[in-house]
Structure formats: structure tokens, C-alpha cells
Design an enzyme around this catalytic site. Structure first.
Site, short mmCIF file in Angstrom:
data_model
loop_
_atom_site.label_atom_id
_atom_site.label_comp_id
_atom_site.label_asym_id
_atom_site.label_seq_id
_atom_site.Cartn_x
_atom_site.Cartn_y
_atom_site.Cartn_z
N ASN A 199 0.85 -1.20 0.00
CA ASN A 199 0.00 0.00 0.00
C ASN A 199 0.88 1.24 0.00
O ASN A 199 1.94 1.27 0.63
CB ASN A 199 -1.00 -0.01 1.16
CG ASN A 199 -0.38 -0.18 2.53
OD1 ASN A 199 0.63 -0.84 2.68
ND2 ASN A 199 -1.00 0.41 3.53
N ILE A 200 0.43 2.25 -0.71
CA ILE A 200 1.18 3.51 -0.83
C ILE A 200 0.20 4.64 -0.50
O ILE A 200 -0.73 4.90 -1.28
CB ILE A 200 1.76 3.68 -2.25
CG1 ILE A 200 2.61 2.47 -2.64
CG2 ILE A 200 2.58 4.97 -2.34
CD1 ILE A 200 3.01 2.42 -4.11
N GLU A 201 0.40 5.24 0.66
CA GLU A 201 -0.55 6.26 1.12
C GLU A 201 -0.17 7.64 0.60
O GLU A 201 0.93 7.86 0.11
CB GLU A 201 -0.63 6.22 2.65
CG GLU A 201 -1.14 4.87 3.12
CD GLU A 201 -1.45 4.79 4.60
OE1 GLU A 201 -0.96 5.63 5.38
OE2 GLU A 201 -2.21 3.86 4.96
N CYS A 249 -10.22 -4.98 0.27
CA CYS A 249 -11.31 -4.00 0.27
C CYS A 249 -12.16 -4.15 -0.99
O CYS A 249 -11.77 -4.82 -1.95
CB CYS A 249 -10.75 -2.58 0.40
SG CYS A 249 -10.13 -1.91 -1.16
N CYS A 267 -10.52 -3.13 -4.40
CA CYS A 267 -9.58 -4.13 -4.92
C CYS A 267 -10.31 -5.36 -5.45
O CYS A 267 -9.91 -5.94 -6.46
CB CYS A 267 -8.58 -4.52 -3.83
SG CYS A 267 -7.42 -3.19 -3.49
N GLU A 274 -2.92 -4.65 -3.18
CA GLU A 274 -3.42 -5.57 -4.22
C GLU A 274 -3.44 -4.88 -5.59
O GLU A 274 -3.07 -5.46 -6.61
CB GLU A 274 -4.84 -6.03 -3.89
CG GLU A 274 -4.97 -6.78 -2.59
CD GLU A 274 -5.25 -5.89 -1.38
OE1 GLU A 274 -4.71 -4.75 -1.31
OE2 GLU A 274 -6.00 -6.33 -0.49
N CYS A 333 -4.04 0.62 -2.61
CA CYS A 333 -3.86 -0.60 -1.82
C CYS A 333 -2.78 -1.50 -2.43
O CYS A 333 -2.48 -1.40 -3.64
CB CYS A 333 -5.16 -1.40 -1.78
SG CYS A 333 -6.51 -0.59 -0.92
N1 THU Z 1 -5.29 -1.40 2.38
C1 THU Z 1 -4.72 -2.24 1.46
O1 THU Z 1 -3.57 -2.07 1.05
N2 THU Z 1 -5.47 -3.28 1.00
C2 THU Z 1 -6.75 -3.54 1.39
O2 THU Z 1 -7.40 -4.41 0.82
C3 THU Z 1 -7.33 -2.80 2.50
C4 THU Z 1 -6.63 -1.54 2.88
C5 THU Z 1 -4.49 -0.27 2.87
C6 THU Z 1 -4.95 1.08 2.42
C7 THU Z 1 -4.43 1.98 3.51
O3 THU Z 1 -3.10 2.34 3.21
C8 THU Z 1 -4.41 1.10 4.74
O4 THU Z 1 -4.53 -0.22 4.29
C9 THU Z 1 -5.53 1.40 5.73
O5 THU Z 1 -6.77 1.38 5.10
#
Ligand code: THU
Length: 132
Positions: free
Chosen positions: A42-44, A86, A89, A55, A53
Site C-alpha cells: 500500500n502507498i498512502e 477492500c 480491490c 493488491e 492498496c
Molecule cells: N489497504 C490495502 O492495502 N489493502 C486492502 O485491501 C485494505 C486496505 C491499505 C490502504 C491503507 O493504506 C491502509 O490499508 C488502511 O486502510
């Protein structure tokens, strides 16, 4: 477990997570039908909704490198419990890799394999686009 190598790759990918806002690290590893593994984390973003996310990072990397057919995706977090992908994804994976196995693994021993079609029943897809 059938997908042990893939699970390990997803755990390694988690190390690269850029998640300063949530501190929630996610790693994914996608297995193509040619046997290649594409990883993602994940890259915020400071504009939160622009976060991607793990995935989707993995599948976009794979598609952008010419892969089109996939077998499985493993997803890991730091939590003991397994975490399902989520909704966004699930939708993206359904368009690009509808038949894949999804392997969910917690930081402990807990692991499950579930079909994407079980995680996203009755999906919206391109056959429903009237001008397609
Ligand atoms: N996140 C994912 O990378 N994959 C998911 O299926 C659920 C959420 C990440 C997004 C965000 O950076 C962190 O988790 C919290 O939501």
C-alpha cells in the site's frame, strides 16, 4: 500450504509499505499463469483518498509489464487475524483476474484460500456496458 512461496513474497512486500498515516502495512503477491510473481504494497498519500492498496499496486505492475493471466494473489498484514481485500480491490481484481484464488494470511499461522468469485458475488463487469 500450496501457495507458501507466494505468501512469503507478500510478507516481504509488506516491508516496503508506505503507510505513515494509518501505520497499517499491507503486502500482496500476485502469481501469473506464466509463473512470475508481482509484488505490491500500500502507498498512502497526504490527500488520503489517493492512497493505493497493495493488491492494486501488484496487479497494475503486472498488467503494465504485459501479464494478462493470473492464478492467485496472497495478501499479508501485521495483524494476527486474516484481512480480506477492500471492495475497490475486489472489483479491480474481478475485471482483470476473475478466476484467481485469494490467499489471506495473518501474522500468525492463520491462512485461508478463497475464490475471488466468493468474495465478490454478482460483480459488475464489462458485459454490462451497453456501448461495449
Ligand atoms: N489497504 C490495502 O492495502 N489493502 C486492502 O485491501 C485494505 C486496505 C491499505 C490502504 C491503507 O493504506 C491502509 O490499508 C488502511 O486502510
Amino acid at each position: 500450504m500450496k501457495y507458501q512461496k507466494l505468501i512469503e513474497a507478500s510478507k516481504r512486500a509488506k516491508k516496503y509499505s508506505y503507510s505513515p498515516h494509518s501505520n497499517f502495512r499491507v503486502g500482496a503477491a500476485l502469481l501469473s499463469k506464466t509463473g512470475k510473481i508481482f509484488t505490491g504494497c500500500n502507498i498512502e498519500n497526504s490527500s488520503y483518498s489517493l492512497t493505493i492498496c497493495a493488491e492494486r499496486t501488484a496487479i497494475f505492475k503486472a498488467i503494465s509489464e504485459g501479464q494478462r493471466k493470473f492464478r492467485a494473489i496472497a495478501i499479508s498484514t501485521d495483524l494476527k487475524e486474516i484481512i480480506p481485500p477492500c471492495g475497490a480491490c475486489r472489483q479491480v481484481l474481478m475485471d482483470l483476474a476473475p478466476e484467481i484464488d485469494v490467499i489471506l494470511s495473518g501474522s500468525g499461522k492463520k491462512q485461508i484460500i478463497i475464490k475471488l468469485s466468493e468474495l465478490l458475488p454478482m460483480p459488475f463487469d464489462s458485459s454490462m456496458l451497453t456501448n461495449h
